[in-house]
Design an enzyme around this catalytic site. Structure first.
Site, mmCIF file in Angstrom:
data_model
loop_
_atom_site.group_PDB
_atom_site.id
_atom_site.type_symbol
_atom_site.label_atom_id
_atom_site.label_comp_id
_atom_site.label_asym_id
_atom_site.label_seq_id
_atom_site.Cartn_x
_atom_site.Cartn_y
_atom_site.Cartn_z
ATOM 1 N N ASN A 15 0.838 -1.212 0.000
ATOM 2 C CA ASN A 15 0.000 0.000 0.000
ATOM 3 C C ASN A 15 0.868 1.256 0.000
ATOM 4 O OD1 ASN A 15 -3.042 -0.356 0.144
ATOM 5 N ND2 ASN A 15 -2.341 -1.948 1.538
ATOM 6 N N ARG A 62 2.924 -0.889 26.270
ATOM 7 C CA ARG A 62 2.349 -0.277 25.076
ATOM 8 C C ARG A 62 2.490 1.248 25.108
ATOM 9 N NH1 ARG A 62 -0.918 -2.758 21.383
ATOM 10 N NH2 ARG A 62 -1.334 -4.598 22.619
ATOM 11 N N MET A 87 0.551 -3.036 12.092
ATOM 12 C CA MET A 87 -0.164 -4.079 12.822
ATOM 13 C C MET A 87 -0.059 -3.958 14.341
ATOM 14 S SD MET A 87 -1.394 -5.455 10.182
ATOM 15 C CE MET A 87 -2.143 -6.997 10.680
ATOM 16 N N ASN A 104 -6.421 5.078 8.021
ATOM 17 C CA ASN A 104 -6.080 3.652 7.936
ATOM 18 C C ASN A 104 -6.786 3.024 6.745
ATOM 19 O OD1 ASN A 104 -5.069 1.112 8.908
ATOM 20 N ND2 ASN A 104 -7.100 0.652 9.733
ATOM 21 N N HIS A 106 -8.381 -0.755 5.823
ATOM 22 C CA HIS A 106 -8.718 -2.047 6.425
ATOM 23 C C HIS A 106 -9.280 -2.956 5.324
ATOM 24 C CE1 HIS A 106 -9.845 -4.880 9.530
ATOM 25 N NE2 HIS A 106 -11.009 -4.999 8.934
ATOM 26 N N THR A 138 -10.411 6.037 15.120
ATOM 27 C CA THR A 138 -10.913 6.441 16.434
ATOM 28 C C THR A 138 -10.428 5.411 17.449
ATOM 29 O OG1 THR A 138 -12.929 5.140 16.234
ATOM 30 C CG2 THR A 138 -13.021 7.410 15.418
ATOM 31 N N LEU A 141 -11.405 -0.132 17.592
ATOM 32 C CA LEU A 141 -10.601 -0.830 16.575
ATOM 33 C C LEU A 141 -11.350 -0.934 15.240
ATOM 34 C CD1 LEU A 141 -7.991 -2.509 16.007
ATOM 35 C CD2 LEU A 141 -9.350 -4.530 16.583
ATOM 36 N N GLU A 171 -7.312 -2.026 -2.700
ATOM 37 C CA GLU A 171 -6.659 -1.170 -1.693
ATOM 38 C C GLU A 171 -5.712 -0.200 -2.383
ATOM 39 O OE1 GLU A 171 -5.053 -3.079 1.821
ATOM 40 O OE2 GLU A 171 -6.256 -4.867 1.457
HETATM 41 C C1 GRF Z 1 -3.264 -4.760 3.789
HETATM 42 O O1 GRF Z 1 -4.205 -5.714 3.386
HETATM 43 C C2 GRF Z 1 -3.869 -3.799 4.751
HETATM 44 O O2 GRF Z 1 -5.199 -3.481 4.452
HETATM 45 C C3 GRF Z 1 -3.809 -4.582 6.025
HETATM 46 O O3 GRF Z 1 -2.548 -5.202 5.990
HETATM 47 C C4 GRF Z 1 -2.168 -5.393 4.643
HETATM 48 C C5 GRF Z 1 -0.842 -4.721 4.455
HETATM 49 O O4 GRF Z 1 -0.295 -4.976 3.212
HETATM 50 N N1 GRF Z 1 -4.068 -3.766 7.169
HETATM 51 P P1 GRF Z 1 0.918 -4.122 2.658
HETATM 52 O O5 GRF Z 1 2.015 -4.143 3.729
HETATM 53 O O6 GRF Z 1 0.428 -2.741 2.381
HETATM 54 O O7 GRF Z 1 1.361 -4.834 1.418
#
Ligand code: GRF
Length: 214
Positions: A15, A62, A87, A104, A106, A138, A141, A171
């Site tokens: 991404n 954390r 993550m 973000n 998702h 927000t 999650l 994405e």
């Molecule tokens: C993507 O599917 C994103 O939506 C999710 O984790 C994946 C990350 O992929 N949260 P990348 O590292 O962008 O290839």
């Protein structure tokens, strides 16, 4: 002056790569990872973008990790922090610090299937349509004002990997697009928490019917 963003990643960074390749009217001030050898870091560095690592395993709590991450981000004074496969779950303090400035992607059509293994969840639920969502973050999650969504069909012969790859292609389309709208100042928050994108011609208003047939 162009708006500055910082991108946070944990892995391969596809991404992030799509965002960098899109030629957006913004400056990517840095790419930061919580995983020392995340593939995306090399990719960013190869394009001359400053990179940094804040390894969550070095922090017992954390809150301490989030504080270190905030310091690493704020060094670049970004107007927007872009989560691209990052993550980690944030503390409320982190989210509050970046309120309205944290976005973000998702891999599901939220509010369906928050959390992990979204493609597995979609297959198990037997949905015919799945997809991805760009949203502001927000405290809750995988929740928050939605900027854009893209939908794909779920096919009978799909595996998690096949479905995941189909969603990932979407994405890579909607995240750069959403960031372009943001950079152009076209995202307006409505009072009820929804987002309006200004000056987008009504398009894609046809229906996606799955399975298709008479
Ligand atoms: C993507 O599917 C994103 O939506 C999710 O984790 C994946 C990350 O992929 N949260 P990348 O590292 O962008 O290839």
């Amino acid at each position: 002056m162009r708006a500055r963003i910082v991108i946070l990643i944990s892995g391969r960074g596809s991404n992030m790569a799509a965002i960098l390749a899109a030629g957006l009217p913004l400056e990517v001030a840095a790419v930061i990872s919580n995983v020392p050898h995340a593939g995306g870091l090399e990719l960013a560095a190869a394009q001359g973008i400053p990179t940094a690592v804040v390894d969550h395993r070095q922090y017992a709590e954390r809150a301490a990790f989030d504080a270190a991450l905030m310091a690493a981000i704020d060094r670049h004074a970004p107007q927007l922090v872009v989560l691209a496969g990052f993550m980690r779950i944030f503390t409320p303090q982190f989210v509050a610090h970046y309120q309205g400035r944290l976005i973000n992607i998702h891999p599901s059509l939220l509010p369906a299937f928050p959390g992990l293994h979204t493609h597995r969840q979609a297959l198990a639920a037997g949905v015919r349509i799945h997809g991805c969502t760009v949203h502001f973050v927000t405290d809750q999650l995988d929740h928050g004002p939605i900027v854009a969504q893209a939908a794909v069909p779920v096919l009978v012969e799909d595996t998690e990997a096949l479905l995941g790859a189909r969603v990932l292609r979407c994405e890579h389309e909607i995240y750069p697009r959403a960031l372009r709208w943001w950079a152009e100042g076209r995202l307006a928050s409505l009072q009820d928490g929804r987002i309006r994108v200004r000056d987008v011609p009504l398009q894609g208003a046809g229906s996606l019917i799955v399975p298709e047939g008479p």
